[in-house]
Design a protein around this motif. Structure first.
Motif, PDB file in Angstrom:
ATOM      1  N   GLU A   1       0.793  -1.217  -0.036  1.00 18.93           N
ATOM      2  CA  GLU A   1       0.019  -0.089   0.035  1.00 18.93           C
ATOM      3  C   GLU A   1       0.830   1.225  -0.043  1.00 18.93           C
ATOM      4  O   GLU A   1       0.226   2.194   0.037  1.00 18.93           O
ATOM      5  CB  GLU A   1      -0.885   0.100   1.354  1.00 18.93           C
ATOM      6  N   LYS A   2       2.093   1.135   0.089  1.00 14.38           N
ATOM      7  CA  LYS A   2       2.970   2.361   0.195  1.00 14.38           C
ATOM      8  C   LYS A   2       3.677   2.490  -1.380  1.00 14.38           C
ATOM      9  O   LYS A   2       4.202   1.877  -1.853  1.00 14.38           O
ATOM     10  CB  LYS A   2       4.246   1.972   1.122  1.00 14.38           C
ATOM     11  N   THR A   3       3.611   4.066  -1.447  1.00 12.48           N
ATOM     12  CA  THR A   3       4.164   4.524  -2.661  1.00 12.48           C
ATOM     13  C   THR A   3       5.225   5.430  -2.372  1.00 12.48           C
ATOM     14  O   THR A   3       5.110   6.548  -1.655  1.00 12.48           O
ATOM     15  CB  THR A   3       3.165   4.897  -3.726  1.00 12.48           C
ATOM     16  N   THR A   4       6.360   5.333  -3.020  1.00  9.39           N
ATOM     17  CA  THR A   4       7.176   6.540  -2.785  1.00  9.39           C
ATOM     18  C   THR A   4       7.731   6.748  -4.229  1.00  9.39           C
ATOM     19  O   THR A   4       7.939   6.041  -5.074  1.00  9.39           O
ATOM     20  CB  THR A   4       8.548   5.975  -2.088  1.00  9.39           C
ATOM     21  N   VAL A   5       8.259   8.283  -4.361  1.00  8.85           N
ATOM     22  CA  VAL A   5       8.690   8.849  -5.373  1.00  8.85           C
ATOM     23  C   VAL A   5       9.796   9.516  -5.279  1.00  8.85           C
ATOM     24  O   VAL A   5       9.906  10.391  -4.485  1.00  8.85           O
ATOM     25  CB  VAL A   5       7.771   9.686  -6.126  1.00  8.85           C
ATOM     26  N   GLU A   6      10.898   9.447  -6.167  1.00  8.97           N
ATOM     27  CA  GLU A   6      12.203   9.893  -5.960  1.00  8.97           C
ATOM     28  C   GLU A   6      12.573  10.343  -7.434  1.00  8.97           C
ATOM     29  O   GLU A   6      12.592   9.878  -8.433  1.00  8.97           O
ATOM     30  CB  GLU A   6      13.163   8.946  -5.324  1.00  8.97           C
ATOM     31  N   ASN A   7      13.153  11.668  -7.422  1.00 12.20           N
ATOM     32  CA  ASN A   7      13.458  12.405  -8.626  1.00 12.20           C
ATOM     33  C   ASN A   7      15.028  12.624  -8.521  1.00 12.20           C
ATOM     34  O   ASN A   7      15.398  13.052  -7.380  1.00 12.20           O
ATOM     35  CB  ASN A   7      12.799  13.643  -8.814  1.00 12.20           C
ATOM     36  N   CYS A   8      15.681  12.232  -9.324  1.00 17.79           N
ATOM     37  CA  CYS A   8      17.332  12.517  -9.380  1.00 17.79           C
ATOM     38  C   CYS A   8      17.728  13.047 -10.898  1.00 17.79           C
ATOM     39  O   CYS A   8      16.950  12.890 -11.625  1.00 17.79           O
ATOM     40  CB  CYS A   8      18.102  11.138  -9.458  1.00 17.79           C
ATOM     41  N   TYR A   9      18.806  14.009 -10.839  1.00 18.24           N
ATOM     42  CA  TYR A   9      19.026  14.881 -11.644  1.00 18.24           C
ATOM     43  C   TYR A   9      20.537  14.416 -12.274  1.00 18.24           C
ATOM     44  O   TYR A   9      21.265  14.429 -11.239  1.00 18.24           O
ATOM     45  CB  TYR A   9      18.787  16.252 -11.382  1.00 18.24           C
ATOM     46  N   TYR A  10      20.824  14.724 -13.220  1.00 19.93           N
ATOM     47  CA  TYR A  10      21.850  14.303 -13.759  1.00 19.93           C
ATOM     48  C   TYR A  10      22.588  15.433 -14.931  1.00 19.93           C
ATOM     49  O   TYR A  10      21.709  16.169 -15.630  1.00 19.93           O
ATOM     50  CB  TYR A  10      22.159  12.958 -14.641  1.00 19.93           C
ATOM     51  N   ILE A  11      23.893  15.546 -15.269  1.00 19.32           N
ATOM     52  CA  ILE A  11      24.578  16.194 -16.202  1.00 19.32           C
ATOM     53  C   ILE A  11      25.346  15.285 -16.974  1.00 19.32           C
ATOM     54  O   ILE A  11      25.811  14.293 -16.339  1.00 19.32           O
ATOM     55  CB  ILE A  11      25.536  17.510 -15.917  1.00 19.32           C
ATOM     56  N   SER A  12      25.484  15.342 -18.332  1.00 17.63           N
ATOM     57  CA  SER A  12      26.218  14.512 -19.293  1.00 17.63           C
ATOM     58  C   SER A  12      26.771  14.900 -20.300  1.00 17.63           C
ATOM     59  O   SER A  12      26.489  16.086 -20.807  1.00 17.63           O
ATOM     60  CB  SER A  12      25.110  13.378 -19.623  1.00 17.63           C
ATOM     61  N   SER A  13      27.699  14.273 -20.928  1.00 18.63           N
ATOM     62  CA  SER A  13      28.415  14.696 -22.285  1.00 18.63           C
ATOM     63  C   SER A  13      27.821  13.817 -23.272  1.00 18.63           C
ATOM     64  O   SER A  13      28.419  14.005 -24.353  1.00 18.63           O
ATOM     65  CB  SER A  13      29.637  14.399 -22.068  1.00 18.63           C
ATOM     66  N   LEU A  14      26.885  12.963 -22.962  1.00 18.14           N
ATOM     67  CA  LEU A  14      26.215  12.352 -24.113  1.00 18.14           C
ATOM     68  C   LEU A  14      25.027  13.040 -24.895  1.00 18.14           C
ATOM     69  O   LEU A  14      24.356  14.070 -24.379  1.00 18.14           O
ATOM     70  CB  LEU A  14      25.160  11.140 -23.464  1.00 18.14           C
ATOM     71  N   ASP A  15      25.397  12.967 -26.096  1.00 22.97           N
ATOM     72  CA  ASP A  15      24.245  13.712 -27.024  1.00 22.97           C
ATOM     73  C   ASP A  15      23.049  12.987 -26.762  1.00 22.97           C
ATOM     74  O   ASP A  15      22.739  11.797 -26.542  1.00 22.97           O
ATOM     75  CB  ASP A  15      24.547  13.275 -28.522  1.00 22.97           C
ATOM     76  N   MET A  16      21.974  13.853 -27.048  1.00 26.74           N
ATOM     77  CA  MET A  16      20.497  13.558 -26.976  1.00 26.74           C
ATOM     78  C   MET A  16      20.176  12.809 -28.430  1.00 26.74           C
ATOM     79  O   MET A  16      20.635  13.320 -29.368  1.00 26.74           O
ATOM     80  CB  MET A  16      19.480  14.600 -26.828  1.00 26.74           C
ATOM     81  N   PRO A  17      19.660  11.437 -27.917  1.00 27.78           N
ATOM     82  CA  PRO A  17      19.455  10.949 -29.525  1.00 27.78           C
ATOM     83  C   PRO A  17      18.665  11.557 -30.278  1.00 27.78           C
ATOM     84  O   PRO A  17      17.711  12.417 -29.953  1.00 27.78           O
ATOM     85  CB  PRO A  17      18.659   9.478 -28.936  1.00 27.78           C
ATOM     86  N   LYS A  18      18.711  11.553 -31.790  1.00 29.14           N
ATOM     87  CA  LYS A  18      18.196  12.283 -32.731  1.00 29.14           C
ATOM     88  C   LYS A  18      16.788  11.710 -32.986  1.00 29.14           C
ATOM     89  O   LYS A  18      15.831  12.590 -33.216  1.00 29.14           O
ATOM     90  CB  LYS A  18      18.753  12.084 -34.147  1.00 29.14           C
ATOM     91  N   ASP A  19      16.654  10.360 -32.730  1.00 27.01           N
ATOM     92  CA  ASP A  19      14.980  10.095 -32.493  1.00 27.01           C
ATOM     93  C   ASP A  19      15.088   8.658 -31.243  1.00 27.01           C
ATOM     94  O   ASP A  19      16.269   8.273 -31.339  1.00 27.01           O
ATOM     95  CB  ASP A  19      14.642   9.826 -33.821  1.00 27.01           C
ATOM     96  N   GLY A  20      14.004   8.170 -31.532  1.00 28.71           N
ATOM     97  CA  GLY A  20      13.894   7.022 -30.301  1.00 28.71           C
ATOM     98  C   GLY A  20      13.966   7.454 -29.006  1.00 28.71           C
ATOM     99  O   GLY A  20      13.658   8.490 -28.492  1.00 28.71           O
TER     100      GLY A  20
END
Length: 205
Positions: free
Chosen positions: A100-119
């Motif tokens: 019955e228990k729900t937990t939500v966690e948000n994590c944030y990142y920085i990256s040198s990876l390019d964002m995919p052009k699609d997909g």
């Protein structure tokens, strides 16, 4: 190692790519990225190009949903030039439901990876999962083996002790002697107190 500019620079110099978690050591950057994604999600990423991926895992009365978001929209960040090859930022929303228990966690990142052009942002998601795997290992070593409390510093003592603890952790994780599921901490205690149990584990390797 922490999210630091020098670490990012060294990784790029070695022809690698980085996905670094934003934590307390980069408070301002963390808060800015957090606010960015909160606004973007609230407005359904209006006029913003992004990539996403969703995974769902079920087992042992536990459901874990992970939502990955990655975008190369970082021109707004004033100190962008100080981070070697900073190309994108990302967020992961992790929702865990246990009974019955729900937990939500948000994590944030920085990256040198390019964002995919699609997909989907598969590469970003894969890097984050590996990052969590390393953190999980460190958590077990600290909680079960008290690694952070160790005062061994002389010569190679710290590295040798850490290696032995990791070997012991892997042995306890993969042993087939215990029929009933128990925690690693209890297994370690039982092996320390019961020489026959320890021998069975070693013989079964």
């Amino acid at each position: 190692m922490g999210t630091q500019k020098k670490i990012a620079e060294k990784i790029i110099e070695k022809n690698g790519d980085y996905v670094l978690s934003l934590k307390g050591n980069q408070t301002k950057f963390h808060d800015e990225v957090k606010e960015y994604f909160e606004d973007a999600i609230e407005n359904d990423f209006k006029d913003t190009e992004y990539r996403t991926k969703i995974t769902l895992e079920k087992g042992h009365e536990r459901i874990e949903k992970r939502e990955y978001f990655q975008t190369s929209d970082i021109e707004w960040f004033e100190e962008k030039h100080l981070w070697k090859k900073l190309t994108s930022i990302g967020m992961v929303r992790r929702t865990v439901i246990i009974k019955e228990k729900t937990t939500v966690e948000n994590c944030y990142y920085i990256s040198s990876l390019d964002m995919p052009k699609d997909g989907e942002c598969e590469l970003f998601a894969k890097a984050v999962r590996k990052h969590w795997g390393v953190e999980s290992c460190h958590w077990v070593l600290d909680v079960v083996f008290k690694e952070d409390d160790s005062r061994v510093r002389k010569n190679n003592g710290a590295q040798n002790q850490s290696m032995l603890k990791k070997m012991a952790m892997n042995i306890l994780k993969t042993e087939k002697v215990t029929k009933k599921k128990i925690s690693l901490r209890r297994k370690r205690f039982k092996a320390a107190m019961n020489i026959e149990f320890l021998e069975e584990i070693i013989e079964g390797m």
